[in-house]
Design a protein around this motif. Structure first.
Motif, PDB file in Angstrom:
ATOM      1  N   ALA A 305       0.822  -1.209   0.000  1.00  0.00           N
ATOM      2  CA  ALA A 305       0.000   0.000   0.000  1.00  0.00           C
ATOM      3  C   ALA A 305       0.854   1.256   0.000  1.00  0.00           C
ATOM      4  CB  ALA A 305      -0.938  -0.005   1.215  1.00  0.00           C
ATOM      5  N   ALA A 306       2.030   1.200   0.648  1.00  0.00           N
ATOM      6  CA  ALA A 306       2.917   2.361   0.717  1.00  0.00           C
ATOM      7  C   ALA A 306       3.798   2.493  -0.510  1.00  0.00           C
ATOM      8  CB  ALA A 306       3.792   2.277   1.972  1.00  0.00           C
ATOM      9  N   GLY A 307       3.769   1.500  -1.391  1.00  0.00           N
ATOM     10  CA  GLY A 307       4.608   1.549  -2.586  1.00  0.00           C
ATOM     11  C   GLY A 307       6.013   1.047  -2.358  1.00  0.00           C
ATOM     12  N   ASP A 308       6.262   0.400  -1.210  1.00  0.00           N
ATOM     13  CA  ASP A 308       7.581  -0.148  -0.938  1.00  0.00           C
ATOM     14  C   ASP A 308       7.779  -1.455  -1.705  1.00  0.00           C
ATOM     15  OD1 ASP A 308       8.049   1.928   0.858  1.00  0.00           O
ATOM     16  OD2 ASP A 308       7.216   0.796   2.540  1.00  0.00           O
ATOM     17  N   THR A 309       9.024  -1.834  -1.876  1.00  0.00           N
ATOM     18  CA  THR A 309       9.365  -3.044  -2.618  1.00  0.00           C
ATOM     19  C   THR A 309      10.210  -3.953  -1.746  1.00  0.00           C
ATOM     20  OG1 THR A 309       9.391  -1.808  -4.692  1.00  0.00           O
ATOM     21  CG2 THR A 309      10.454  -3.970  -4.690  1.00  0.00           C
ATOM     22  N   THR A 416       4.608   1.592  15.775  1.00  0.00           N
ATOM     23  CA  THR A 416       3.573   0.829  16.459  1.00  0.00           C
ATOM     24  C   THR A 416       2.792  -0.094  15.533  1.00  0.00           C
ATOM     25  OG1 THR A 416       2.078   2.714  16.194  1.00  0.00           O
ATOM     26  CG2 THR A 416       3.283   2.544  18.276  1.00  0.00           C
ATOM     27  N   THR A 417       2.780   0.192  14.228  1.00  0.00           N
ATOM     28  CA  THR A 417       2.065  -0.651  13.271  1.00  0.00           C
ATOM     29  C   THR A 417       2.899  -0.807  12.010  1.00  0.00           C
ATOM     30  OG1 THR A 417       0.928   1.164  12.126  1.00  0.00           O
ATOM     31  CG2 THR A 417      -0.148   0.262  14.107  1.00  0.00           C
ATOM     32  N   PRO A 418       2.677  -1.909  11.261  1.00  0.00           N
ATOM     33  CA  PRO A 418       3.406  -2.057   9.990  1.00  0.00           C
ATOM     34  C   PRO A 418       3.085  -0.946   9.003  1.00  0.00           C
ATOM     35  CG  PRO A 418       2.418  -4.147  10.660  1.00  0.00           C
ATOM     36  CD  PRO A 418       1.867  -3.097  11.587  1.00  0.00           C
ATOM     37  N   GLN A 419       1.842  -0.428   9.051  1.00  0.00           N
ATOM     38  CA  GLN A 419       1.472   0.645   8.135  1.00  0.00           C
ATOM     39  C   GLN A 419       2.328   1.893   8.360  1.00  0.00           C
ATOM     40  OE1 GLN A 419      -0.685  -1.251   9.796  1.00  0.00           O
ATOM     41  NE2 GLN A 419      -1.717  -2.330   8.111  1.00  0.00           N
ATOM     42  N   ARG A 420       2.523   2.258   9.624  1.00  0.00           N
ATOM     43  CA  ARG A 420       3.307   3.454   9.918  1.00  0.00           C
ATOM     44  C   ARG A 420       4.777   3.231   9.552  1.00  0.00           C
ATOM     45  NH1 ARG A 420       0.438   6.397  15.024  1.00  0.00           N
ATOM     46  NH2 ARG A 420       1.436   8.181  14.029  1.00  0.00           N
ATOM     47  N   LEU A 421       5.256   2.026   9.818  1.00  0.00           N
ATOM     48  CA  LEU A 421       6.637   1.722   9.450  1.00  0.00           C
ATOM     49  C   LEU A 421       6.816   1.791   7.940  1.00  0.00           C
ATOM     50  CD1 LEU A 421       8.805  -1.114  10.908  1.00  0.00           C
ATOM     51  CD2 LEU A 421       8.538  -0.919   8.457  1.00  0.00           C
ATOM     52  N   ALA A 422       5.878   1.196   7.197  1.00  0.00           N
ATOM     53  CA  ALA A 422       6.004   1.161   5.734  1.00  0.00           C
ATOM     54  C   ALA A 422       5.928   2.564   5.140  1.00  0.00           C
ATOM     55  CB  ALA A 422       4.914   0.269   5.154  1.00  0.00           C
ATOM     56  N   ARG A 423       5.014   3.396   5.653  1.00  0.00           N
ATOM     57  CA  ARG A 423       4.904   4.758   5.121  1.00  0.00           C
ATOM     58  C   ARG A 423       6.152   5.577   5.452  1.00  0.00           C
ATOM     59  NH1 ARG A 423      -0.441   4.640   7.225  1.00  0.00           N
ATOM     60  NH2 ARG A 423       0.182   6.161   8.829  1.00  0.00           N
ATOM     61  N   PHE A 425       9.193   4.483   5.767  1.00  0.00           N
ATOM     62  CA  PHE A 425      10.253   4.074   4.851  1.00  0.00           C
ATOM     63  C   PHE A 425      10.012   4.619   3.454  1.00  0.00           C
ATOM     64  CE2 PHE A 425      12.151   0.925   1.907  1.00  0.00           C
ATOM     65  CZ  PHE A 425      13.482   1.099   2.265  1.00  0.00           C
ATOM     66  N   ALA A 426       8.748   4.630   3.022  1.00  0.00           N
ATOM     67  CA  ALA A 426       8.425   5.146   1.694  1.00  0.00           C
ATOM     68  C   ALA A 426       8.831   6.600   1.563  1.00  0.00           C
ATOM     69  CB  ALA A 426       6.932   4.987   1.420  1.00  0.00           C
ATOM     70  N   ARG A 427       8.688   7.378   2.619  1.00  0.00           N
ATOM     71  CA  ARG A 427       9.082   8.789   2.546  1.00  0.00           C
ATOM     72  C   ARG A 427      10.594   8.934   2.469  1.00  0.00           C
ATOM     73  NH1 ARG A 427       4.474   8.940   5.728  1.00  0.00           N
ATOM     74  NH2 ARG A 427       5.640   8.597   7.643  1.00  0.00           N
ATOM     75  N   LEU A 428      11.335   8.032   3.101  1.00  0.00           N
ATOM     76  CA  LEU A 428      12.787   8.064   2.949  1.00  0.00           C
ATOM     77  C   LEU A 428      13.177   7.766   1.502  1.00  0.00           C
ATOM     78  CD1 LEU A 428      14.128   6.248   6.138  1.00  0.00           C
ATOM     79  CD2 LEU A 428      13.856   8.687   5.741  1.00  0.00           C
TER      80      LEU A 428
END
Length: 826
Positions: A305-309, A416-423, A425-428
């Motif tokens: 969902a965050a566009g990470d690979t 606290t959640t995978p969603q927050r972690l993934a987003r 990282f996506a911003r980095l």
């Protein structure tokens, strides 16, 4: 409107609180209390004629009676007193003040203007009015009225909102997170976001900058500051008001500056964790390590969902993990199994360290009997050094404060959640990609015919002299043709549409290649409406509007800030859903040519036209140009063509001109042609080869802050060869510029260094720079002789092996007149 004296604000040695009080609820009481609670160790001086002592400190009755100049003054008094206070502080030598009080009426605003006028002769900087304050936790300097004490950290917070600043400081405090600096800008009467960005760009204690703002003042300065900061560290921006018509323009400006825009406060807060704690080198891929299949599924969904690979694993990595952890399910995500032990997480990190293609490591874990989160956290701390691209963690159910702080101390962010972690990282990754866009080398522009540019400028001026304010029809077409654009005759409505034929033939053209035959031309893939308007803030701005590609979604509307080059134009084109249907080069050339026309013909204040985009070419339809004697400055200074000159030198015909991004390859050859000894003397130490990012910094300069003049000569094969370069980099105040010269080793002794040095002196003097300075190793006798013969004073430095050069530039009225001429041209 500069960084002058901001070091006093961010590295204070003493402070006075004007209007300090013990009356509960008063501004003076809040500011004084927070200063004491913060524990600032420098001298503190409360100033208030109503008290003799406050909290054990002797109170001074009047600002003029202060024993010495405070580095910073906190002003908590009514507006009517500000002019007198600022006048006295300036006379003492104070260099920064924070006005906490608001301006609520016309009388207050008048008092503020008078205070600014009183500050100006002393170069006293003012934050506010209505500023919550400035906090530098490393110095325990809580200047103002923040709602809580602030820990030291690596992220700077800069905001135009007091309420949001308090909320963010409180949120971070509750989670054990800190800041390098926290700045509430208030009304930005003097110190604004661009000034603070400029300072933080080179602040060694700040690893990243979080910026919250609604509007930008002094757009060119802001863009220069933001681009400089984003080249050095992540800059993330939050701007509320998506329904604001100007919001898309801010998105374009942030993107052009290399900043990452975030959509919500939650996202910005997460970056305090990721950037303030972690040392994460965000590549394009990552490896997910977890124990449970359900957690792995949740995390993979969040990443998608965050566009990470997730990184594809090499076979060797899978085999090594299968041998070391036979119960694990190999691959990415790596599932250690329900019986995973804390040490298994450490084993996985060690094994993956040998396979760098696996990217950044993510650990997502929920506590089990065999692997409590506290013990897993300790295993991560023990093996963190193996995560060469950084390590981020997500623990469901949370952590106790001690474990969390231990992870933070080792540079491991916790979400606290995978969603927050993934987003996060996506911003980095977004920052890395934006930074790479800043560093990309554009394709070389086609050779330009100066006569054509001169003719276009003359046409616009002649039209103005004749009383015209708009060019349409053939007049507008003639001007645009001079920049290589192809003008298409009007087409009847029933021929427009999207051409799905793969074998469509190019439109036929007349012999001069500037008109197309409306009858035989194929249908376009898309028609893009292009407009230019003179924005009150950012100056001339392009907007590009294309119809919906699917007939359902909203029309595509993008903004672009000139000047555009092919790389920046490509960024615009690739965001269009039509990009896959066309050959990109014609569209890039058309956008770049339009930008060049706007940059070179400053009388153009607006335009409207249609770009008719075919599969293999682009034409312009129905152009209308609005013209005026003057317009706003461009937010980003374009290539300064006026500094180009061609001259005879040593039997050769050379061109001296400002450096351009497409000079990277020739600049690489220049460096390669210098001997190791010449490189050592130029760069004060042994130098190997320069990589792309280093060469990009040398060739992609901000002409508003820096100038690099190169001497080039055409080879027999028609290629341009760089013989030497002289560079001057001004501080943001344009007070001092530092210069340096590099000459090809096989061109030394031919007075090319003197030719270039004379021109950089002339440039800096005309720009209004006050001092030109430089340094050289004492053994570099050739450079010292060049500096002395050019008029520099040779001075000692703190390093006995290095000598300095210094030249005063603003010494007479003629120089001031020259500076005014160039500034008006800019």
């Amino acid at each position: 409107m500069t960084v002058r004296n901001l070091d006093a604000l961010f590295r204070p040695k003493s402070v006075a609180v004007i209007g300090a009080s013990e009356r509960p609820g008063s501004t003076g009481a809040m500011v004084w209390s927070r200063l004491l609670e913060g524990g600032f160790e420098g001298p503190l001086w409360p100033v208030n004629p109503k008290y003799e002592t406050l909290s054990g400190y002797p109170v001074i009755g009047d600002v003029g009676d202060l024993p010495q100049a405070p580095t910073v003054a906190l002003i908590c008094t009514p507006a009517a007193s500000w002019p007198s206070i600022i006048h006295k502080l300036g006379g003492l030598g104070t260099r920064a003040a924070i006005i906490v009080g608001e301006t609520r009426c016309d009388d207050d605003r008048l008092a503020l203007r008078q205070a600014l006028a009183a500050a100006r002769p002393h170069l006293l900087r003012i934050v506010g009015p209505g500023s919550l304050g400035v906090v530098t936790p490393a110095l325990r300097a809580h200047f103002g009225a923040p709602s809580c004490s602030v820990k030291a950290g690596g992220v700077a917070w800069v905001s135009q909102s007091n309420a949001l600043t308090n909320a963010v400081l409180g949120w971070a405090h509750a989670r054990g997170l800190g800041f390098s600096h926290a700045v509430a800008l208030g009304g930005e009467a003097d110190v604004d976001a661009g000034d603070v960005l400029d300072y933080l760009a080179s602040d060694p204690g700040t690893r990243a900058i979080l910026l919250e703002l609604d509007s930008v003042r002094a757009a060119r300065k802001f863009m220069s500051a933001a681009r400089a900061a984003a080249r050095n560290k992540p800059v993330l921006a939050l701007r509320s008001g998506r329904d604001d018509p100007a919001d898309a323009l801010y998105t374009a400006a942030f993107r052009r500056a290399g900043m990452v825009r975030v959509d919500a406060l939650d996202d910005l807060l997460d970056e305090i964790e990721t950037l303030g704690v972690g040392r994460v080198a965000a590549g394009a891929t990552a490896t997910l390590i977890t124990s449970d299949r359900g957690l792995a599924t949740l995390a993979c969904d969040a990443f998608a969902a965050a566009g990470d690979t997730l990184a594809p694993w090499p076979e060797q990595a899978s085999q090594a993990l299968q041998q070391a952890l036979p119960h694990a399910v190999g691959g990415n995500p790596l599932q250690l199994g329900d019986d995973a032990r804390p040490e298994h997480f450490g084993t996985a990190l060690k094994l993956l360290a040998e396979h760098r293609g696996t990217g950044t490591a993510f650990v997502v874990h929920a506590s089990t009997h065999g692997a409590p989160v506290g013990e897993v956290a300790q295993a991560l701390i023990a093996n963190q050094r193996f995560a060469y691209r950084g390590l981020l963690a997500c623990f469901f159910g949370g952590l106790d404060a001690a474990t969390r702080d231990a992870l933070h101390a080792q540079g491991i962010p916790v979400h606290t959640t995978p969603q927050r972690l993934a987003r996060a990282f996506a911003r980095l990754v977004d920052y890395r990609m934006g930074r790479e866009l800043l560093m990309q080398t554009p394709e070389g522009l086609p050779a330009e015919v100066p006569d054509a540019i001169d003719a276009a400028q003359a046409q616009a001026r002649a039209a103005l002299a004749a009383g015209e304010r708009e060019l349409t029809g053939e007049a507008a077409a003639d001007l645009l043709r001079r920049f290589g654009l192809v003008i298409e005759t009007a087409r009847t409505a029933d021929t427009a549409g999207v051409d799905e034929r793969s074998d469509a033939a190019p439109a036929s053209r007349e012999s001069d290649c500037t008109e197309t035959d409306a009858v035989s031309a194929p249908k376009p893939v898309v028609e893009i409406v292009v407009e230019l308007h003179d924005d009150d803030n950012f100056g001339p701005v392009f907007s590009f509007t294309a119809p919906s590609a699917d007939g359902v979604s909203e029309p595509l509307r993008l903004y672009g800030l000139p000047p555009l080059n092919p790389t920046l134009a490509r960024d615009i084109v690739t965001r269009s859903p039509y990009a896959r249907l066309i050959a990109p080069e014609p569209a890039l050339a058309a956008l770049t040519a339009l930008s060049q026309a706007v940059c070179d013909v400053r009388e153009i204040v607006g335009l409207t036209l249609t770009l008719r985009v075919y599969r293999d070419h682009v034409t312009v339809v129905a152009p209308t140009l609005s013209i005026a004697p003057t317009r706003s400055r461009l937010a980003i200074m374009p290539y300064p063509r006026r500094f180009e000159e061609t001259l005879d030198w040593q039997g050769a015909r050379i061109t001296v001109r400002p450096i351009r991004p497409e000079d990277e390859a020739a600049h690489h050859d220049l460096v390669e042609a210098m001997t190791p000894e010449d490189l050592r003397l130029r760069f004060f130490g042994a130098v190997g080869s320069f990589d792309h990012s280093q060469l990009a910094r040398m060739t992609q300069i901000d002409y508003d802050r820096e100038m690099a003049l190169i001497a080039t000569v055409q080879s027999d094969e028609g290629l341009s060869r760089t013989l030497g370069v002289v560079r001057a980099v001004a501080d943001p105040d344009n007070e001092t510029a530092e210069f340096a010269v590099a000459i090809r080793s096989d061109q030394k002794g031919r007075r090319l260094g003197r030719l270039l040095t004379d021109r950089i002196i002339r440039y800096a003097r005309a720009r209004g720079t006050h001092w030109l300075v430089g340094e050289a190793l004492r053994e570099n006798t050739a450079m010292i002789a060049l500096a002395r013969s050019s008029g520099f004073t040779i001075t000692p430095t703190e390093d006995p092996s290095v000598v300095g050069f210094r030249m005063a530039l603003d010494t007479d009225a003629d120089q001031e007149k020259s500076a005014a001429t160039v500034r008006s041209a800019r």
